[in-house]
Design a protein around this motif. Structure first.
Motif, PDB file in Angstrom:
ATOM      1  N   GLU A   1       4.873 -12.874  22.095  1.00  0.00           N
ATOM      2  CA  GLU A   1       5.215 -12.036  23.253  1.00  0.00           C
ATOM      3  C   GLU A   1       6.434 -11.150  22.963  1.00  0.00           C
ATOM      4  O   GLU A   1       6.479  -9.989  23.365  1.00  0.00           O
ATOM      5  CB  GLU A   1       5.488 -12.914  24.473  1.00  0.00           C
ATOM      6  CG  GLU A   1       4.208 -13.516  25.037  1.00  0.00           C
ATOM      7  CD  GLU A   1       4.476 -14.395  26.245  1.00  0.00           C
ATOM      8  OE1 GLU A   1       5.646 -14.841  26.407  1.00  0.00           O
ATOM      9  OE2 GLU A   1       3.534 -14.637  27.000  1.00  0.00           O
TER      10      GLU A   1
ATOM     11  N   GLU B   1      11.531  -6.974  34.415  1.00  0.00           N
ATOM     12  CA  GLU B   1      12.606  -7.882  33.988  1.00  0.00           C
ATOM     13  C   GLU B   1      12.126  -8.849  32.913  1.00  0.00           C
ATOM     14  O   GLU B   1      12.888  -9.227  32.020  1.00  0.00           O
ATOM     15  CB  GLU B   1      13.166  -8.645  35.200  1.00  0.00           C
ATOM     16  CG  GLU B   1      13.993  -7.776  36.135  1.00  0.00           C
ATOM     17  CD  GLU B   1      15.102  -7.015  35.390  1.00  0.00           C
ATOM     18  OE1 GLU B   1      15.856  -7.648  34.619  1.00  0.00           O
ATOM     19  OE2 GLU B   1      15.209  -5.783  35.561  1.00  0.00           O
ATOM     20  N   THR B   2      10.887  -9.254  33.018  1.00  0.00           N
ATOM     21  CA  THR B   2      10.319 -10.160  32.002  1.00  0.00           C
ATOM     22  C   THR B   2      10.286  -9.466  30.642  1.00  0.00           C
ATOM     23  O   THR B   2      10.656 -10.060  29.620  1.00  0.00           O
ATOM     24  CB  THR B   2       8.888 -10.598  32.408  1.00  0.00           C
ATOM     25  OG1 THR B   2       8.935 -11.104  33.732  1.00  0.00           O
ATOM     26  CG2 THR B   2       8.325 -11.631  31.461  1.00  0.00           C
TER      27      THR B   2
ATOM     28  N   SER C   1      13.730  -9.187  29.317  1.00  0.00           N
ATOM     29  CA  SER C   1      14.165 -10.478  28.815  1.00  0.00           C
ATOM     30  C   SER C   1      13.560 -10.767  27.435  1.00  0.00           C
ATOM     31  O   SER C   1      14.243 -11.234  26.523  1.00  0.00           O
ATOM     32  CB  SER C   1      13.759 -11.548  29.835  1.00  0.00           C
ATOM     33  OG  SER C   1      13.910 -12.817  29.302  1.00  0.00           O
ATOM     34  N   ARG C   2      12.268 -10.484  27.279  1.00  0.00           N
ATOM     35  CA  ARG C   2      11.599 -10.716  25.980  1.00  0.00           C
ATOM     36  C   ARG C   2      12.262  -9.878  24.888  1.00  0.00           C
ATOM     37  O   ARG C   2      12.470 -10.344  23.767  1.00  0.00           O
ATOM     38  CB  ARG C   2      10.111 -10.356  26.079  1.00  0.00           C
ATOM     39  CG  ARG C   2       9.304 -11.397  26.824  1.00  0.00           C
ATOM     40  CD  ARG C   2       7.866 -10.971  27.008  1.00  0.00           C
ATOM     41  NE  ARG C   2       7.165 -11.896  27.886  1.00  0.00           N
ATOM     42  CZ  ARG C   2       5.930 -11.704  28.348  1.00  0.00           C
ATOM     43  NH1 ARG C   2       5.275 -10.603  28.013  1.00  0.00           N
ATOM     44  NH2 ARG C   2       5.373 -12.586  29.126  1.00  0.00           N
TER      45      ARG C   2
ATOM     46  N   THR D   1       2.996  -7.836  33.719  1.00  0.00           N
ATOM     47  CA  THR D   1       4.144  -8.682  34.073  1.00  0.00           C
ATOM     48  C   THR D   1       5.240  -7.787  34.662  1.00  0.00           C
ATOM     49  O   THR D   1       5.040  -6.579  34.808  1.00  0.00           O
ATOM     50  CB  THR D   1       4.629  -9.470  32.827  1.00  0.00           C
ATOM     51  OG1 THR D   1       5.594 -10.421  33.238  1.00  0.00           O
ATOM     52  CG2 THR D   1       5.238  -8.567  31.778  1.00  0.00           C
TER      53      THR D   1
ATOM     54  N   ALA E   1       5.556  -3.123  31.060  1.00  0.00           N
ATOM     55  CA  ALA E   1       5.361  -4.215  32.025  1.00  0.00           C
ATOM     56  C   ALA E   1       3.994  -4.112  32.688  1.00  0.00           C
ATOM     57  O   ALA E   1       3.277  -5.120  32.836  1.00  0.00           O
ATOM     58  CB  ALA E   1       6.467  -4.165  33.075  1.00  0.00           C
TER      59      ALA E   1
END
Lengths: 184, 238
Positions: free
Chosen positions: A136, A163-164, A167-168, A160, A155
């Motif tokens: 990911e 923010e995800t 973060s990744r 998703t 995203a």
């Protein structure tokens, strides 16, 4: 006729109107980054070539219905197709693995730990570090670097939140920084 | 994320971009372009296919409509085309055309439907129908057969029954115009002729009726006569 200033969406439309040169222009814009995205995700040259060709075949045969003229829409669409095909391939590979109990296939051009010892060049170390990222995080990094899509677009593509993805990317960069110690 | 980290991230991106030299091989590029070319050609083919189909349909429908609206004109044009004398055809005498089959002759003598253009072939009517086997059939049977033919062909076709190719090619071009007109004027359909004779008989003009009947029998020896008209035929001629 100079098609260089035309948007991707306009070029696609012109291609479907019968202008092959419009496709050539569009293709030249994305050939290298898309190829690298596929190659570094699959880590196998032969498979990457097949999948890369398949992506463009899909564009050629199915995107006549593509009517989104929003700037950047084609780029997102192109990488979305590539990503979907990569996922399909990955699923098939997983199924095969379960059915045959074969050992995991090692990509032909993925360096082994032994070879890693010989990589003293920062560039080579970076590529190895990218290969070693969780899927990911690697996907987020490659999409950001190769496609140039915004975090929001990535995203949406990955289904998703922004923010995800952020973060990744943060985790990916942290690992890369660690692995490239002395180079930066 | 610290400012230092952010700077490092920039360096990672720069390093990565510097490394990004891989690109598809020329063969792979050609594979993709070949696919694109093939589909462009196919799309242009798809564009032509419905267009050409539509053009053929429109042409067929317009021809059909034209034929339905003016079959006479088309028939005339066909007759005109066919009437051109072929060099290989021998030149028989313009008058009686014994070569004309009985069936065709019977079609020609169809009363009431006798069109003017048909009279141009009048010499055929003078043909010795008795010499042909079918000419002995009574007119009723001929009418029946014409009705059958009519069921197969449009009514307009029957109204202007087409002469055989030999007769057509022999008739008009070879006959002198004046003689042809005289013949056309002299000849009438047997039924009409008989009606005229019948009318003379009914009026009591028996001599005239007999004269006409003799001429009629000369032209149509096998034509069946009503009892009244048979009574006018001299015993010696029966």
């Amino acid at each position: 006729m100079d098609l260089g200033n035309d948007s991707d969406e306009a070029l696609l439309s012109r291609y479907f109107g019968g202008e092959l040169t419009a496709f050539e222009t569009l293709y030249s814009r994305y050939r290298a980054p898309l190829y690298r995205f596929v190659l570094r995700t699959l880590r196998n040259g032969a498979e990457a070539e097949d999948l890369y060709h398949e992506v463009w075949s899909r564009i050629i045969t199915t995107s006549q219905r593509f009517s989104d003229v929003t700037p950047g829409a084609f780029k997102a669409y192109l990488y979305q197709i590539a990503r979907n095909l990569l996922i399909d391939r990955s699923r098939r590979a997983t199924l095969q693995l379960v059915e045959t109990d074969d050992p995991p296939e090692v990509a032909s051009d993925a360096p082994t730990p032994d070879i890693q010892l010989h990589y003293d060049d920062c560039g080579e170390r970076l590529l190895l570090a990218i290969d070693g990222l969780p899927a990911e995080q690697r996907e987020a990094f490659l999409l950001k670097e190769e496609s140039g899509l915004s975090l929001e677009q990535i995203a949406v593509m990955v289904s998703t939140g922004r923010e995800t993805i952020k973060s990744r990317l943060r985790y990916a960069m942290k690992k890369l920084r660690e692995l490239l110690e002395g180079c930066l | 994320m610290s400012e230092h980290d952010s700077h490092d991230d920039e360096q990672i991106s720069t390093l990565y971009r510097r490394l990004s030299r891989e690109a598809p091989s020329p063969q792979l590029d050609e594979r993709v372009m070949a696919t694109a070319r093939r589909h462009t050609a196919r799309r242009s083919h798809h564009w032509w296919l419905p267009l050409s189909t539509a053009a053929v349909v429109v042409l067929a429908v317009s021809l059909l409509l034209r034929y339905q609206q003016a079959p006479d004109e088309l028939d005339k044009e066909i007759a005109k085309y066919e009437a051109n004398p072929a060099p290989s055809v021998s030149a028989p005498a313009p008058a009686p055309a014994p070569a004309v089959p009985g069936k065709e002759a019977r079609t020609r003598v169809k009363p009431a439907q006798q069109p003017k253009s048909y009279v141009a072939d009048a010499p055929v009517a003078e043909a010795p129908l008795a010499e042909t086997e079918k000419s002995a059939e009574p007119p009723a049977e001929a009418a029946k057969e014409n009705a059958f033919v009519g069921a197969l062909a449009p009514a307009a076709d029957l109204a202007e029954t087409k002469p055989s190719a030999a007769a057509r090619s022999a008739a008009a071009p070879r006959a002198a115009a004046g003689e042809l007109q005289k013949r056309e004027a002299a000849v009438e359909a047997p039924e009409i002729w008989l009606k005229r004779i019948e009318a003379l008989r009914a009026k009591g003009e028996l001599d005239a009726a007999k004269r006409e009947l003799a001429a009629f029998r000369k032209a149509y020896p096998a034509w069946p006569l009503s009892k009244e008209l048979q009574a006018l035929v001299p015993e010696s001629a029966k």
